[in-house]
Design a protein around this motif. Sequence first.
Motif, PDB file in Angstrom:
ATOM      1  N   ARG A 165      12.967   8.334  -0.266  1.00 50.68           N
ATOM      2  CA  ARG A 165      14.385   8.250  -0.648  1.00 50.68           C
ATOM      3  C   ARG A 165      15.018   9.642  -0.670  1.00 50.68           C
ATOM      4  N   GLU A 166      14.255  10.624  -1.153  1.00 51.04           N
ATOM      5  CA  GLU A 166      14.777  11.988  -1.168  1.00 51.04           C
ATOM      6  C   GLU A 166      15.047  12.480   0.249  1.00 51.04           C
ATOM      7  N   ALA A 167      14.085  12.217   1.163  1.00 49.10           N
ATOM      8  CA  ALA A 167      14.293  12.618   2.554  1.00 49.10           C
ATOM      9  C   ALA A 167      15.490  11.895   3.148  1.00 49.10           C
TER      10      ALA A 167
ATOM     11  N   TRP B  58       0.820  -1.214   0.000  1.00 54.74           N
ATOM     12  CA  TRP B  58       0.000   0.000   0.000  1.00 54.74           C
ATOM     13  C   TRP B  58       0.857   1.269   0.000  1.00 54.74           C
ATOM     14  N   VAL B  59       2.135   1.113  -0.379  1.00 51.07           N
ATOM     15  CA  VAL B  59       3.034   2.270  -0.517  1.00 51.07           C
ATOM     16  C   VAL B  59       3.395   2.414  -1.989  1.00 51.07           C
ATOM     17  N   PRO B  60       2.871   3.415  -2.690  1.00 48.79           N
ATOM     18  CA  PRO B  60       3.196   3.585  -4.113  1.00 48.79           C
ATOM     19  C   PRO B  60       4.650   3.994  -4.320  1.00 48.79           C
ATOM     20  N   GLU B  61       5.138   3.769  -5.526  1.00 46.37           N
ATOM     21  CA  GLU B  61       6.542   4.057  -5.825  1.00 46.37           C
ATOM     22  C   GLU B  61       6.850   5.550  -5.706  1.00 46.37           C
ATOM     23  N   ARG B  62       5.899   6.386  -6.049  1.00 43.55           N
ATOM     24  CA  ARG B  62       6.129   7.833  -5.948  1.00 43.55           C
ATOM     25  C   ARG B  62       6.413   8.238  -4.500  1.00 43.55           C
ATOM     26  N   VAL B  63       5.708   7.624  -3.562  1.00 44.60           N
ATOM     27  CA  VAL B  63       5.939   7.919  -2.149  1.00 44.60           C
ATOM     28  C   VAL B  63       7.301   7.381  -1.712  1.00 44.60           C
ATOM     29  N   ARG B  64       7.668   6.209  -2.214  1.00 47.96           N
ATOM     30  CA  ARG B  64       8.996   5.671  -1.889  1.00 47.96           C
ATOM     31  C   ARG B  64      10.093   6.622  -2.381  1.00 47.96           C
ATOM     32  N   ASN B  65       9.868   7.228  -3.525  1.00 48.54           N
ATOM     33  CA  ASN B  65      10.858   8.177  -4.042  1.00 48.54           C
ATOM     34  C   ASN B  65      10.958   9.407  -3.137  1.00 48.54           C
TER      35      ASN B  65
END
Length: 331
Positions: free
Chosen positions: A232-234, A222-229
Amino acid sequence: MSDSSDDASTLAAAFAFDGEGHATALDWAAVLATRADAPFSAGFRWIHLQRVAGRPQPWLADASGLDPLVVEALTARETRPRCEPFGEGILLNLRGVNLNPGQDAEDMVSIRLWISERLVVSVRLRSLKAVEDTVAELEAGRGPKTPVGLVATLALRLTDRMEPTILDLGEAVDDLEDAAAGDSLPERRKVAEIRRKAITLRRYVTPQRDALARLVAQPLDWVPERVRNQLREATDRVSRYVEDLEAIRDRAGIVAEQLADRRAETMNRQSFVLTAIAAIFLPLGLLTGLLGINVGGIPGTGDSDAFWIVTALLIAIGVGLYLLFRRKDWL
């Protein structure tokens, strides 16, 4: 289910998200109707609580539906940044710089979060500007679509608030290095204070980097790739802050060593000069002491010019020793 006004006073903020980026503020009655074990048909909710020392959290402990171990982790007195999977959700502790009036920025403020597919519960001990920034974004209509998206937004706001503090420390070290390279010596107290702040910040920022990295690595569907990115930025930004803090700590340490070396060199030079002066006066003192002994047979006792002869001899010896020491660069 508790409906006490004392319990309601612990509510810092609460929002319901429709899953499309829109958030609606919730009152205490809506919070009382929220349970972790009774998911909503769509969207998710965020409940942000204020922990008050010595005051219980009846909704959190009795009516939220959260596991007692989760409640205990959310209300613990002392925490370090960490990320731990627990059941169907994640326990996450983060820290932000303390920008409250009269407080030290390096005395970082914690926020504890429980993240699941339909509910985010967070607890604070003191106010955080990063949370206020996040709430302002939600009120402006810029909300996340997922619970972890909310956490990613919060993590980015935490890093945004860290940056000026770390930049100020870096500029302070720049000033110290410039002063150490010139004629003026910075105060050791200032050097020690900057180094202490860098070490204190690093103590919390380093595990925060690891916690965010572990959150990125969690296999949650339930974690989309955009949120993972975003996460990753943080994580990358926090990693850079860790490197900056390590550099500030090391540079401040080098400045402290330079100060110690300069002071030791100055003291050695002063001691050397005093030793050289003592060496000049030593033979003079020996000669005058020898002539001053109270026994018979001292030459020149009957000569009226003997005093001036001895004085001239002492001056000649002193000047000769002085010139000798100057030639050898001892003075």
